[in-house]
Design a protein around this motif. Structure first.
Motif, short mmCIF file in Angstrom:
data_model
loop_
_atom_site.label_atom_id
_atom_site.label_comp_id
_atom_site.label_asym_id
_atom_site.label_seq_id
_atom_site.Cartn_x
_atom_site.Cartn_y
_atom_site.Cartn_z
N SER A 1 0.84 -1.21 0.00
CA SER A 1 0.00 0.00 0.00
C SER A 1 0.86 1.25 0.00
O SER A 1 0.57 2.23 -0.69
CB SER A 1 -0.93 0.01 1.22
OG SER A 1 -1.84 -1.07 1.17
N ILE A 2 1.94 1.22 0.79
CA ILE A 2 2.86 2.37 0.83
C ILE A 2 3.52 2.56 -0.53
O ILE A 2 3.62 3.69 -1.03
CB ILE A 2 3.93 2.15 1.92
CG1 ILE A 2 3.29 2.15 3.30
CG2 ILE A 2 5.02 3.22 1.84
CD1 ILE A 2 4.23 1.74 4.42
N HIS A 3 3.94 1.47 -1.14
CA HIS A 3 4.60 1.54 -2.45
C HIS A 3 3.67 2.13 -3.50
O HIS A 3 4.07 3.01 -4.28
CB HIS A 3 5.05 0.14 -2.86
CG HIS A 3 5.65 0.06 -4.22
ND1 HIS A 3 6.82 0.72 -4.56
CD2 HIS A 3 5.24 -0.58 -5.35
CE1 HIS A 3 7.11 0.48 -5.83
NE2 HIS A 3 6.16 -0.30 -6.33
N ARG A 4 2.43 1.67 -3.51
CA ARG A 4 1.47 2.17 -4.49
C ARG A 4 1.17 3.65 -4.28
O ARG A 4 1.08 4.42 -5.23
CB ARG A 4 0.17 1.36 -4.40
CG ARG A 4 0.27 -0.02 -5.02
CD ARG A 4 -1.00 -0.80 -4.79
NE ARG A 4 -1.07 -1.96 -5.67
CZ ARG A 4 -2.07 -2.84 -5.66
NH1 ARG A 4 -3.08 -2.69 -4.80
NH2 ARG A 4 -2.08 -3.86 -6.49
N ALA A 5 1.02 4.05 -3.02
CA ALA A 5 0.75 5.47 -2.74
C ALA A 5 1.92 6.34 -3.16
O ALA A 5 1.73 7.42 -3.72
CB ALA A 5 0.45 5.64 -1.25
N ASN A 6 3.12 5.86 -2.91
CA ASN A 6 4.31 6.62 -3.33
C ASN A 6 4.35 6.79 -4.84
O ASN A 6 4.62 7.88 -5.35
CB ASN A 6 5.58 5.92 -2.83
CG ASN A 6 5.86 6.18 -1.37
OD1 ASN A 6 5.51 7.24 -0.85
ND2 ASN A 6 6.48 5.23 -0.70
N LEU A 7 4.10 5.70 -5.56
CA LEU A 7 4.12 5.76 -7.03
C LEU A 7 3.06 6.73 -7.55
O LEU A 7 3.31 7.50 -8.48
CB LEU A 7 3.88 4.37 -7.61
CG LEU A 7 4.99 3.33 -7.48
CD1 LEU A 7 4.54 2.00 -8.07
CD2 LEU A 7 6.27 3.80 -8.16
#
Length: 528
Positions: free
Chosen positions: A510-516
């Motif tokens: 979830s963190i990775h997707r939000a960052n992207l």
């Protein structure tokens, strides 16, 4: 309660904590160790005596705080606001437009270019050109004659794109891909690209389209075997990606971010298209950052007093509607208050039903649960607010349609509810809550948890077929941006709960997707 309210662009989830159904009067709340303690003196209407209520400990999910604090969000800044990047975008658009208008391009090449443009998130920039190209393909007189000469990939891609854009296209166009006994030809098993295309096309099926259902089962089994073999690395990534979630079910903007990396490695990719996709993504990301910055200025600590503030807002809504000009669409001559009131009243009533189930320890059948749960998930409230937020002229027939909650409201709400239940129901039961769809099905049928989960996943698949039919017929005549908002809300739920509770638990994915999506721009090939 497990219900969530969210805007299509960002998720603002409001959890409404209900009181015992027998309570009357005002409830005064204050936080106590991340839970709620309720105490109140309630005066009985039939006497002059006051009764001291029992103290209740409200259930709490203890959701984690955001890892992106206020200062970080407010500090966001981007170079992609500048005029130089807008000029660069315009130049690249003209270059890509010239490629689309190339009359010498073959039909399959044109279809693949349209598909690439849309998967890169650029379809909205070339709507007229794409429609013109698809109109030309549909109007070809020899289309039926050349059907048997088309490859599996060409047939599937043509079907998917035409149906996505609302053209009349029949599942019978896949008949030439079958053998004498009606099975898809085994020779296609060696065509990984074609199998993948047919798999994606099969998810555009309507109810009762058995050929497409067969195609989905055939391709899903085939892809699982294909991925075990030795196939090109970039294609393998696409196969794994599709098996996790088909393209039709994915969030378009997040998918564009993923596909940019895929397309960049694709043979014969167009440099101008790559650069335009990256630049457009970064420019749109700036808009998202500004939205997040605005929302972060809300008093987050005050959200803890949400039940109390809801009481105030509700009283203001009913007693001072004429003074609340914010909700009036003066430019359209439309008062949105009655529509908003209706949605909020129905939501609160549905929450009370769940509260009664909980306090009475009632067991529900799947049908009983879902009849109420498609309301408690909060989509109707979100959609009504979204409808009146769109910058458009609202026609009388659109207003009438929205007031009746068209079927697309229901089916997209069903997707969000079922996706939510698959990932959060066990945690919600552990902290104390009503039976969810999985447990209701288990109670009703005696099925195991595994069988119940598979049944719910099949319900999601069948519900998408109903959505597909609604998108194709569009009998409700709603504006296209609003339709896309509703469908993307369903897609967002599948994304949010794909690996678990992506809302309540901050996991790495979830963190990775939000960052992207929100914070990390894509490096460009060249400076603007």
């Amino acid at each position: 309660m497990g219900g969530s309210l969210g805007h299509p662009r960002m998720a603002l989830h409001l959890y409404i904590l209900s009181t015992p159904s027998s309570s009357k009067g005002f409830i005064h709340c204050r936080p106590l160790s991340h839970q709620w303690m309720i105490s109140s003196n309630i005066k009985c209407l039939a006497s002059t005596h006051s009764t001291e209520l029992t103290t209740y400990i409200r259930r709490s999910a203890n959701y984690q705080s955001s890892i992106w604090d206020f200062d970080f969000v407010q500090s966001l800044n981007s170079d992609y606001k500048g005029e130089a990047f807008k000029r660069k975008t315009k130049k690249l658009k003209e270059e890509v437009r010239g490629t689309l208008d190339d009359g010498a391009m073959g039909q399959l090449d044109l279809l693949e270019l349209i598909d690439d443009i849309e998967r890169l998130g650029l379809g909205y920039l070339f709507e007229e050109e794409i429609k013109k190209a698809l109109d030309t393909i549909v109007s070809m007189e020899d289309l039926a004659k050349t059907r048997t000469k088309e490859s599996l990939h060409a047939t599937a891609l043509q079907f998917r794109l035409l149906r996505q854009h609302g053209y009349e296209v029949n599942q019978g166009m896949f008949n030439h891909l079958k053998d004498e006994i009606g099975n898809f030809k085994a020779t296609y098993l060696a065509d990984a690209k074609g199998i993948l295309s047919l798999y994606e096309a099969s998810h555009l099926a309507f109810e009762g389209e058995t050929i497409l259902e067969e195609a989905k089962n055939f391709t899903m089994t085939a892809l699982k075997e294909i991925i075990k073999g030795n196939i090109e690395k970039n294609l393998a990534k696409q196969v794994n990606h599709a098996l996790e979630l088909p393209l039709h079910w994915r969030v378009p903007r997040l998918e564009a971010r993923w596909y940019i990396d895929i397309y960049e490695k694709k043979e014969n990719s167009i440099a101008a298209l790559i650069e335009l996709a990256k630049l457009d993504f970064n420019i749109v990301q700036v808009i998202h950052q500004e939205n997040v910055a605005d929302l972060s200025r809300w008093d987050i600590k005050a959200i803890g007093q949400l039940p109390y503030y809801m009481k105030i807002c509700f009283l203001a809504l009913f007693n001072s509607v004429n003074e609340m000009g914010y909700f009036h669409l003066k430019e359209h001559g439309i008062d949105s208050i009655p529509f908003l009131k209706k949605a909020w009243i129905e939501l609160c009533k549905a929450y009370l039903i769940e509260a009664k189930w909980y306090h009475n320890n009632d067991k529900t059948t799947l049908k009983e649960y879902l009849n109420n749960a498609v309301i408690t998930i909060g989509n109707n409230v979100v959609f009504i607010h979204s409808f009146f937020s769109l910058q458009q002229t609202i026609r009388e027939e659109e207003l009438d349609c929205v007031s009746q909650y068209p079927s697309l409201f229901y089916w997209t709400s069903m997707i969000v509810r079922l996706a939510n239940d698959l990932s959060t129901s066990m945690a919600e039961l552990e902290r104390g809550d009503v039976l969810k769809s999985i447990q209701s099905y288990m109670y009703q049928t005696g099925a195991s948890k595994e069988v119940a989960c598979e049944y719910i996943r099949n319900m999601i698949d069948e519900t998408w077929k109903k959505i597909n039919n609604d998108l194709y017929t569009n009998d409700f005549l709603l504006p296209q941006p609003f339709i896309e908002t509703m469908v993307n809300h369903a897609r967002m739920s599948l994304c949010m709960y794909q690996y678990g509770d992506g809302h309540g638990v901050i996991d790495d994915e979830s963190i990775h997707r939000a960052n992207l999506l929100l914070f990390e721009p894509i490096p460009l090939l060249r400076d603007a």
